[in-house]
Design an enzyme around this catalytic site. Structure first.
Site, PDB file in Angstrom:
ATOM      1  N   VAL A   8       0.867  -1.173   0.000  1.00 63.75           N
ATOM      2  CA  VAL A   8       0.000   0.000   0.000  1.00 63.75           C
ATOM      3  C   VAL A   8       0.903   1.222   0.000  1.00 63.75           C
ATOM      4  CG1 VAL A   8      -2.058  -1.023   1.055  1.00 63.75           C
ATOM      5  CG2 VAL A   8      -0.247  -0.176   2.520  1.00 63.75           C
ATOM      6  N   SER A   9       0.424   2.306  -0.600  1.00 63.05           N
ATOM      7  CA  SER A   9       1.289   3.464  -0.814  1.00 63.05           C
ATOM      8  C   SER A   9       1.585   4.252   0.443  1.00 63.05           C
ATOM      9  CB  SER A   9       0.676   4.390  -1.854  1.00 63.05           C
ATOM     10  OG  SER A   9       0.552   3.699  -3.080  1.00 63.05           O
TER      11      SER A   9
END
Length: 198
Positions: A8-9
């Protein structure tokens, strides 16, 4: 062995969708590796740990190609490392054509390589578009007068007096800054801002 990789960023993004997809593929929790980092490169601790563990014949699941990364050349290179150097298989869950267990003949390899090139191009293109939209949003906000960063701290009560004494060469910059309880660089920057308002 079966492994899964999640990315996930940022820390506030939710990885549940990826975890559920890996669970449905039978990837045990202890074999799931997750990084909360941008996909711009592969300098990610959990990804590196995963790659070190992979052995020939292992299977790696990822939900989508952009979870692997968002840099076109890097995705291609990592795919090569995982499949050729490590000898592992990869399955991209939401793109069945990207499953190296299927079609190991010349035609299957050609199709998988073609799909990989297209999807990794799309992933990088999306990353560039995200940056472009962010830059445009920031520019538009600045044009509306939105200020970014920390608001400047209020100047100490004696700033005006110390500023005048410094500009009149009665005291040094260092002395003025110390009298105001500020680092010299901060005092100087505040002085420049202050002079624009008078």
């Amino acid at each position: 062995m079966v492994y899964g990789y999640i990315r996930v960023s940022s820390t506030d993004q939710n990885e549940d969708r990826q975890r559920i997809a890996l669970f449905e593929k039978g990837v045990p929790p202890q074999n799931q590796y997750m990084d909360k980092q941008s996909g711009k490169d592969f300098n990610r601790p959990q990804y590196k740990k995963l790659v070190r563990r992979l052995k020939p014949g292992d299977l790696l699941y990822i939900l989508s190609i952009d979870r692997l990364g968002r840099d076109y050349a890097e995705i291609q290179e990592q795919w090569r490392v995982l499949t050729r150097e490590k000898g592992a298989d990869i399955c991209v869950i939401d793109m069945p054509l990207l499953d190296t267990r299927n079609g190991k003949d010349l035609m299957g390899t050609f199709i998988a390589d073609l799909v990989l090139q297209i999807l990794s191009f799309v992933a990088q293109n999306e990353r560039e578009n995200i940056h472009k939209r962010q830059a445009e949003g920031i520019a538009a906000a600045k044009a509306r007068g939105v200020r970014f960063g920390r608001p400047p701290r209020p100047l100490p009560d004696n700033f005006d007096r110390m500023h005048h004494a410094w500009r009149s060469k009665k005291i040094t910059l260092q002395q003025a800054a110390e009298a105001c309880g500020m680092p010299a660089g901060t005092f100087y920057s505040a002085a420049v801002r202050f002079e624009k308002t008078i």
